[in-house]
Scaffold this active site. Structure first.
Site, short mmCIF file in Angstrom:
data_model
loop_
_atom_site.label_atom_id
_atom_site.label_comp_id
_atom_site.label_asym_id
_atom_site.label_seq_id
_atom_site.Cartn_x
_atom_site.Cartn_y
_atom_site.Cartn_z
CB CYS A 2 -0.85 0.02 1.26
SG CYS A 2 -1.79 -1.50 1.50
NE ARG A 27 4.42 1.86 -1.43
CZ ARG A 27 5.61 1.44 -1.02
NH1 ARG A 27 6.68 1.77 -1.69
NH2 ARG A 27 5.72 0.69 0.04
CD1 TRP A 74 -2.00 -5.19 -4.59
CD2 TRP A 74 -1.36 -6.30 -2.76
NE1 TRP A 74 -1.76 -6.50 -4.94
CE2 TRP A 74 -1.37 -7.20 -3.83
CE3 TRP A 74 -1.00 -6.77 -1.50
CZ2 TRP A 74 -1.03 -8.53 -3.71
CZ3 TRP A 74 -0.65 -8.10 -1.36
CH2 TRP A 74 -0.66 -8.97 -2.46
CG ASN A 100 2.94 -0.69 3.24
OD1 ASN A 100 2.40 -1.68 2.73
ND2 ASN A 100 4.20 -0.36 3.03
N GLY A 101 1.61 -2.97 5.31
CA GLY A 101 2.27 -4.13 5.93
C GLY A 101 1.22 -5.11 6.43
CD GLU A 465 10.81 -10.23 -17.49
OE1 GLU A 465 10.71 -11.01 -16.52
OE2 GLU A 465 10.37 -9.07 -17.47
CE LYS A 469 6.98 -8.02 -17.52
NZ LYS A 469 8.08 -8.14 -16.68
CD GLU A 472 4.15 -8.91 -14.60
OE1 GLU A 472 4.27 -8.23 -13.58
OE2 GLU A 472 4.98 -8.89 -15.53
CG HIS A 488 13.09 -34.12 -21.25
ND1 HIS A 488 13.56 -35.40 -21.40
CD2 HIS A 488 14.07 -33.30 -21.70
CE1 HIS A 488 14.78 -35.36 -21.91
NE2 HIS A 488 15.11 -34.09 -22.11
CE LYS A 583 7.77 -0.66 -11.11
NZ LYS A 583 7.75 -1.83 -11.99
C1 F6R Z 1 7.17 -8.35 -13.07
C2 F6R Z 1 7.38 -7.63 -11.85
C3 F6R Z 1 7.58 -8.40 -10.61
C4 F6R Z 1 8.82 -7.85 -9.89
C5 F6R Z 1 9.00 -8.53 -8.53
C6 F6R Z 1 10.26 -8.08 -7.83
O1 F6R Z 1 6.90 -7.50 -14.14
O2 F6R Z 1 7.40 -6.43 -11.85
O3 F6R Z 1 7.71 -9.75 -10.85
O4 F6R Z 1 9.94 -8.08 -10.70
O5 F6R Z 1 7.90 -8.25 -7.73
O6 F6R Z 1 10.27 -6.70 -7.65
P1 F6R Z 1 11.63 -5.95 -7.33
O7 F6R Z 1 12.50 -6.05 -8.53
O8 F6R Z 1 11.21 -4.55 -7.01
O9 F6R Z 1 12.23 -6.66 -6.15
#
Ligand code: F6R
Length: 588
Positions: A2, A27, A74, A100-101, A465, A469, A472, A488, A583
């Site tokens: 949050c 956030r 969040w 937050n937490g 990766e 993407k 998500e 396999h 994020k």
């Molecule tokens: C994917 C994404 C998440 C972050 C993960 C780690 O697009 O954004 O998977 O990579 O939550 O976040 P950081 O790099 O801030 O530790």
């Protein structure tokens, strides 16, 4: 996860708080709320949705008062409802709290509070803090003492800010960030420097369990026992303008395009910092690389690059799994933690556990003032500017750039990264110009249920990766698969309705992966090739430029990011704010 913000000063609080919440919305964006103090009354307004829409609908802008708190949520405990949105008030409306937490012992605390007569309006863990402050203040009548008492009873990680009807603003933290911003006309208490950086670059990063109190026109800081303490004021450097999306439709698209420049910033490391970072790495008996999500994919790629060029053996470990392999780690180990935010709870926990064994900690972060950077013996920064889109794009290629810069140093600069910078920028420019091609592919893929992406060696982390993407941003199921593993098991998934993407630029994996593509094609599936050269096996083809093969990952991820973005648009999903995500993942 949050975002929390408090302000007390000479300006009207609500407009400042709305702007702060807008900047920190990445956030968490389930709900939003504000409380201000006017003539000794706490006014609370909150609702489900994003900052702009809730603020407009509820008229946040017009809320009076020069003291206030704000929150974007969040959800962790309790559904996404108006009642569960913060701020939360206590029974007598003399205090309101944003948090937050996670308060891990909130059930016991709530039970005790209910038995002493408190009534709760939400299902959140956070509301206990407001009632506990109210309860303590009825006994000790001193806000610092009340904070000391309340914080001593909380278990879990938290950062919270409380506003009292007498106009006092207070905050405290434990294992969640909380930063005081000192501006010319007042004070901010925020979970992120972005919450106040538009007003001031002077910040105090609170230590764990510190208590910040803004009373009258002054700021007072205390430790967990209530003793007055002094903390250093840091000047925070940041390119503020970069947090706007400019002419782009979305932050994510802007950040994908920015990679033509940001990819180079990660390679520009200060020589002294790079040397001390590499020295620690070279002295290690064993090196573990950790990260979550996208940052874990960087860790995985680092394993290949360090092994190939620097001949260093490393072990990548997902941060959420790290504590379960702790037995291997000792004082001769080095943990290299990779994190965009530097605030990810799983990463911070891994690092704390590792430090307890005496291991050294290195990190690669985008935010140099983050908790991770502060915990590290040495850190390097990605320097890609604020990444607002929730899905990591430019921070990923930025992390890879730092890894290449470190590798170059480790192998006596034989990679020659500096002399290749211009070529890298123009190769990225070339793949960015393939955007129309990815829009057409998005049309082809939008109605699929599953998308598979294959890659071998360096291209395997990119397959993972790319799939992340797509998951998500589009909510489609996408899976990255090591090309050699197909036979396999996963080959059983393939039929004539499947479309498989194959990352296969010309290098030592080229022929093997081409054979894998043929194996898939013979099961009737369609193939999209991402390669430096066309082949009859590809039904569709994304032509990436010929390049130094070790650097391909920097280039080949870009069309996959563009594809995920355009697929999101086709599926009417908001690419900047994917559902259920935030994020900065500051909870375990
Ligand atoms: C994917 C994404 C998440 C972050 C993960 C780690 O697009 O954004 O998977 O990579 O939550 O976040 P950081 O790099 O801030 O530790």
């Amino acid at each position: 996860m949050c975002s929390i913000i408090g302000y007390k000063g000479a300006s009207y609080a609500a407009p400042l708080i709305i702007e702060s919440l807008r900047r920190m919305e990445y956030r968490g964006y389930d709900s939003v709320g504000i409380a201000t103090i006017d003539a000794g009354n706490i006014l609370v307004s909150k609702g489900v949705g994003k900052v702009a829409e809730v603020s407009r609908a509820l008229g946040f802008q017009k809320m009076p008062g020069q003291i206030g708190i704000g929150h974007t949520r969040w959800a962790t405990h309790g559904g996404i409802t108006n009642a569960n949105a913060h701020p939360h008030e206590a029974c007598t409306s003399k205090v309101a709290v944003v948090h937050n937490g996670i308060i891990e012992n909130y059930r016991e605390l709530k039970r005790d509070l209910i038995s002493s007569g408190h009534s709760f309006k939400s299902e959140t863990d956070s509301e206990v803090i407001a009632h506990m402050l109210e309860e303590s203040l009825s006994v000790v009548q001193d806000k610092v003492k009340a904070f000391v008492k309340v914080c001593s009873k909380l278990k879990g990680a938290y950062a919270f800010v409380a506003v009292f009807s007498d106009g006092t603003l207070c905050g405290s933290r434990y294992d969640e960030p909380l930063i005081v911003g000192l501006s010319n006309d007042g004070y901010f208490i925020s979970s992120d420097v972005l919450g106040f950086l538009q007003y001031t670059d002077k910040a105090i990063f609170l230590d764990n369990k510190d208590i910040a109190v803004v009373a009258g026109e002054n700021l007072y800081l205390y430790d967990s026992d209530g003793n007055a303490v002094r903390r250093e004021i840091t000047q925070v450097a940041w390119e503020l303008g970069a947090a706007d999306k400019g002419a782009y439709a979305h932050h994510t698209l802007k950040e994908i395009h920015e990679q033509r420049k940001t990819v180079l910033s990660g390679m520009d490391q200060n020589e002294k910092d790079l040397i001390s970072f590499c020295d620690i790495l070279l002295q290690a008996k064993s090196v573990y690389i950790t990260g979550s999500g996208t940052s874990y994919h960087s860790a995985l790629l680092a394993k290949y690059i360090f092994a190939k060029l620097a001949k260093i053996r490393t072990e990548p470990i997902l941060s959420s799994e790290f504590q379960y392999v702790l037995d291997f780690i000792d004082k001769d180990s080095v943990i290299l933690a990779i994190s965009q935010s530097g605030e990810t709870a799983d990463v911070l926990n891994s690092v704390k556990h590792a430090k307890e064994t005496g291991a050294k900690v290195l990190s690669i972060v985008n935010i140099s003032t983050s908790s991770l950077a502060r915990l590290s013996d040495s850190f390097l920064t990605v320097n890609c500017g604020p990444e607002v889109g929730v899905a990591a794009t430019k921070s990923f290629t930025g992390q890879l750039s730092v890894i290449y810069a470190v590798t170059d140093r480790l192998c006596g600069y034989s990679l020659g990264i500096v002399s290749k910078k211009q070529a890298i920028a123009s190769a990225i420019e070339d793949v960015l110009s393939l955007e129309d091609n990815t829009i057409k592919l998005a049309d082809l893929l939008k109605d699929l249920r599953d998308i598979y992406i294959l890659g071998k060696s360096l291209h395997y982390p990119i397959a993972l990766e790319g799939a992340l993407k797509i998951k998500e941003l589009t909510y489609l199921h996408a899976e990255g698969i090591a090309a050699g593993e197909l036979k396999h098991g996963p080959l059983a998934l393939i039929d004539e309705n499947s479309i498989v993407m194959v990352i296969n630029p010309r290098d030592n994996t080229f022929n093997d992966v081409l054979s894998n593509a043929h194996e898939i094609k013979s099961r009737g599936a369609k193939i999209i090739g991402i390669s430096t050269e066309p082949d009859e096996v590809y039904d569709h083809f994304i032509n990436i430029p010929n390049f130094d093969s070790i650097l391909y990952p920097l280039i080949e991820i870009v069309p996959l990011q563009l594809l995920a973005y355009h697929l999101a648009l086709k599926k009417n999903a908001d690419p900047d704010y994917p559902r259920n995500l935030a994020k900065s993942v500051t909870v375990k």
